[in-house]
Design a protein around this motif. Structure first.
Motif, short mmCIF file in Angstrom:
data_model
loop_
_atom_site.label_atom_id
_atom_site.label_comp_id
_atom_site.label_asym_id
_atom_site.label_seq_id
_atom_site.Cartn_x
_atom_site.Cartn_y
_atom_site.Cartn_z
N VAL A 70 0.85 -1.21 0.00
CA VAL A 70 0.00 0.00 0.00
C VAL A 70 0.88 1.25 0.00
O VAL A 70 0.61 2.22 -0.74
CB VAL A 70 -0.95 -0.01 1.21
CG1 VAL A 70 -1.67 1.33 1.35
CG2 VAL A 70 -1.95 -1.15 1.09
N ALA A 71 1.95 1.24 0.80
CA ALA A 71 2.86 2.39 0.86
C ALA A 71 3.57 2.59 -0.49
O ALA A 71 3.82 3.72 -0.91
CB ALA A 71 3.88 2.18 1.97
N LEU A 72 3.89 1.49 -1.16
CA LEU A 72 4.53 1.58 -2.48
C LEU A 72 3.60 2.25 -3.48
O LEU A 72 4.03 3.10 -4.28
CB LEU A 72 4.92 0.19 -2.96
CG LEU A 72 5.88 0.10 -4.14
CD1 LEU A 72 7.30 0.48 -3.70
CD2 LEU A 72 5.90 -1.30 -4.75
N ALA A 73 2.33 1.88 -3.43
CA ALA A 73 1.35 2.48 -4.34
C ALA A 73 1.23 3.98 -4.13
O ALA A 73 0.96 4.73 -5.07
CB ALA A 73 -0.02 1.80 -4.15
N ARG A 74 1.46 4.42 -2.90
CA ARG A 74 1.38 5.85 -2.57
C ARG A 74 2.72 6.57 -2.75
O ARG A 74 2.82 7.77 -2.51
CB ARG A 74 0.92 6.03 -1.12
CG ARG A 74 -0.49 5.52 -0.84
CD ARG A 74 -0.79 5.59 0.64
NE ARG A 74 -2.15 5.14 0.95
CZ ARG A 74 -2.60 4.88 2.17
NH1 ARG A 74 -1.80 5.04 3.21
NH2 ARG A 74 -3.84 4.47 2.34
N ASN A 75 3.74 5.83 -3.08
CA ASN A 75 5.11 6.34 -3.18
C ASN A 75 5.69 6.74 -1.83
O ASN A 75 6.68 7.46 -1.76
CB ASN A 75 5.21 7.52 -4.16
CG ASN A 75 6.65 7.77 -4.61
OD1 ASN A 75 7.39 6.85 -4.91
ND2 ASN A 75 7.05 9.04 -4.62
N ASP A 76 5.08 6.27 -0.73
CA ASP A 76 5.70 6.45 0.59
C ASP A 76 6.92 5.54 0.69
O ASP A 76 7.87 5.83 1.42
CB ASP A 76 4.70 6.12 1.70
CG ASP A 76 3.53 7.10 1.73
OD1 ASP A 76 3.74 8.26 1.32
OD2 ASP A 76 2.43 6.71 2.13
N LEU A 77 6.88 4.42 0.01
CA LEU A 77 8.04 3.57 -0.27
C LEU A 77 8.30 3.64 -1.76
O LEU A 77 7.36 3.83 -2.54
CB LEU A 77 7.77 2.10 0.10
CG LEU A 77 7.81 1.65 1.55
CD1 LEU A 77 7.52 0.16 1.62
CD2 LEU A 77 9.15 1.94 2.19
N GLN A 78 9.56 3.46 -2.14
CA GLN A 78 9.87 3.45 -3.58
C GLN A 78 10.27 2.07 -4.09
O GLN A 78 10.09 1.77 -5.27
CB GLN A 78 11.01 4.44 -3.89
CG GLN A 78 10.59 5.90 -3.91
CD GLN A 78 10.43 6.47 -2.50
OE1 GLN A 78 11.35 6.41 -1.69
NE2 GLN A 78 9.26 7.01 -2.22
N VAL A 79 10.80 1.20 -3.20
CA VAL A 79 11.30 -0.09 -3.65
C VAL A 79 10.98 -1.18 -2.63
O VAL A 79 11.20 -0.99 -1.43
CB VAL A 79 12.84 -0.06 -3.87
CG1 VAL A 79 13.33 -1.42 -4.41
CG2 VAL A 79 13.24 1.05 -4.82
N ILE A 80 10.45 -2.31 -3.10
CA ILE A 80 10.38 -3.55 -2.32
C ILE A 80 11.26 -4.54 -3.06
O ILE A 80 10.95 -4.95 -4.18
CB ILE A 80 8.93 -4.07 -2.21
CG1 ILE A 80 8.05 -3.05 -1.48
CG2 ILE A 80 8.91 -5.41 -1.47
CD1 ILE A 80 6.58 -3.44 -1.41
N ALA A 81 12.37 -4.92 -2.45
CA ALA A 81 13.41 -5.66 -3.15
C ALA A 81 13.02 -7.09 -3.51
O ALA A 81 13.57 -7.66 -4.46
CB ALA A 81 14.70 -5.66 -2.33
N GLU A 82 12.11 -7.71 -2.74
CA GLU A 82 11.64 -9.05 -3.08
C GLU A 82 10.12 -9.04 -3.03
O GLU A 82 9.52 -9.21 -1.97
CB GLU A 82 12.21 -10.11 -2.14
CG GLU A 82 11.83 -11.54 -2.56
CD GLU A 82 12.40 -12.61 -1.64
OE1 GLU A 82 13.64 -12.76 -1.61
OE2 GLU A 82 11.61 -13.27 -0.93
N GLU A 83 9.52 -8.83 -4.15
CA GLU A 83 8.07 -8.77 -4.27
C GLU A 83 7.57 -10.06 -4.94
O GLU A 83 7.94 -10.36 -6.07
CB GLU A 83 7.65 -7.55 -5.10
CG GLU A 83 6.16 -7.47 -5.39
CD GLU A 83 5.32 -7.35 -4.12
OE1 GLU A 83 4.31 -8.08 -4.02
OE2 GLU A 83 5.67 -6.54 -3.24
#
Length: 338
Positions: free
Chosen positions: A73-86
């Motif tokens: 959810v944070a990635l979708a909002r750009n609060d996070l930019q990278v999840i290294a193992e998705e």
């Protein structure tokens, strides 16, 4: 006098360029936020990527914690930019964000990854060297578990067996909980959730070292897979409609299905994909050979290294792997920093 407007224009242009450069420098100094993944392979891969981004490109990075779903959810909002193992496509949160163009799965980072329900091989075959007799000699599939709850007795509630699930907050925990219902096992086995990936690993490892029966969810790449002789229990073939009932915790009638084929990628936000094309270009090329990765994870676990220290060791010892992903100038900077 004619030179004055020209001089003034030049000064204004210089000021404007300086201001633009300052703004760009300020933006560049903002760290790239990586998800702080709780399981070993994800934590290790996060640090490998961060080290190359920091030392090869000069960008600052940091990590932010959260559950699997909250990080998506944070990635979708750009609060996070990278999840290294998705594990792309597993959760409704990811699927919804991907369909909306808010997140992207880059590359195919680990081939032959898998997940499922496992038991130590000695539970089925015994182990003569250790004096262990077979405990469930006809155990082959999840359906066979209906015959063996006594074998996997829960010490805290001995009227049932114990199934070691993922920690709460992981997508796989939802799926496994629904699978217990779908396979008719929820009345025979307690659905035990460990507090973390490390706690799950420790409980499984402790049982195996004592020669005790243990039934658990696990996945590869992990150090556990390279350390012990394990048997994955058979499940029904993957069915897309059944899978949808397993990923929905509110579905009262889940249907049994093997898990969606694993495809590990690097998850990035749409803004990151647009802002850092030079990173996206090599993120798409990341390829971690599963045997090499399992060995690195086993060493990290056995020596109790933190993930960043283990990632540094990997970069020093396996330049043939990571140099294939990045441009030569980036590789040279990283190598020099090691």
């Amino acid at each position: 006098m004619k030179k004055i407007p020209t001089l003034l224009a030049s000064l204004l242009l210089a000021v404007g360029l300086a201001s633009t450069d300052s703004a760009a420098a300020a933006t560049a100094r903002e760290p790239i936020h990586f998800g702080a993944i709780g399981w070993e392979s994800g934590a290790f891969t996060t640090e490998v990527l961060r080290l190359i981004v920091e030392r090869g490109h000069g960008y600052a990075t940091d990590t932010l914690p959260g559950s699997t779903v909250s990080m998506e959810v944070a990635l979708a909002r750009n609060d996070l930019q990278v999840i290294a193992e998705e594990w792309a496509g597993r959760s409704p949160a990811w699927v919804k964000a991907e369909q909306a163009g808010q997140v992207f799965a880059l590359g195919d980072t680990v081939k032959n990854a898998e997940e499922g329900w496992w038991v130590p091989a000695y539970v089925i075959k015994g182990d003569v060297a250790k004096g262990i007799e077979p405990m469930a000699p006809e155990l082959r599939s999840v359906d066979d578990l209906k015959r063996y709850p006594e074998v996997f007795k829960d010490a805290e509630a001995p009227s049932k067996g114990r199934f070691l699930n993922s920690p709460a907050g992981w997508t796989s925990e939802i799926v496994n909980t629904q699978k217990l219902k779908a396979y008719g096992l929820d009345g025979l086995y307690n659905n035990f959730r460990t507090g973390s990936g490390a706690a799950l690993d420790a409980e499984v490892t402790s049982a195996i070292r004592r020669g005790q029966p243990v039934l658990f969810y696990y996945w590869s790449p992990t150090p556990l897979m390279g350390r012990f002789d394990l048997v994955r229990l058979e499940e029904p073939a993957f069915d897309e409609q059944a899978w949808a009932t397993l990923t929905d915790p509110a579905n009262p009638n889940p249907k049994g299905s093997g898990s969606l084929a694993a495809k590990l990628s690097i998850g990035v936000s749409a803004q990151f994909r647009e802002q850092y094309p030079e990173l996206v270009a090599w993120f798409e090329k990341v390829d971690l050979p599963i045997d090499t990765l399992n060995q690195a994870l086993a060493h990290m676990s056995e020596t109790r290294q933190d993930p960043r220290e283990a990632a540094l060791g990997f970069l020093r010892e396996h330049p043939e792997v990571w140099k294939a992903w990045v441009p030569d100038e980036v590789a040279a900077k990283v190598a020099a920093s090691l």
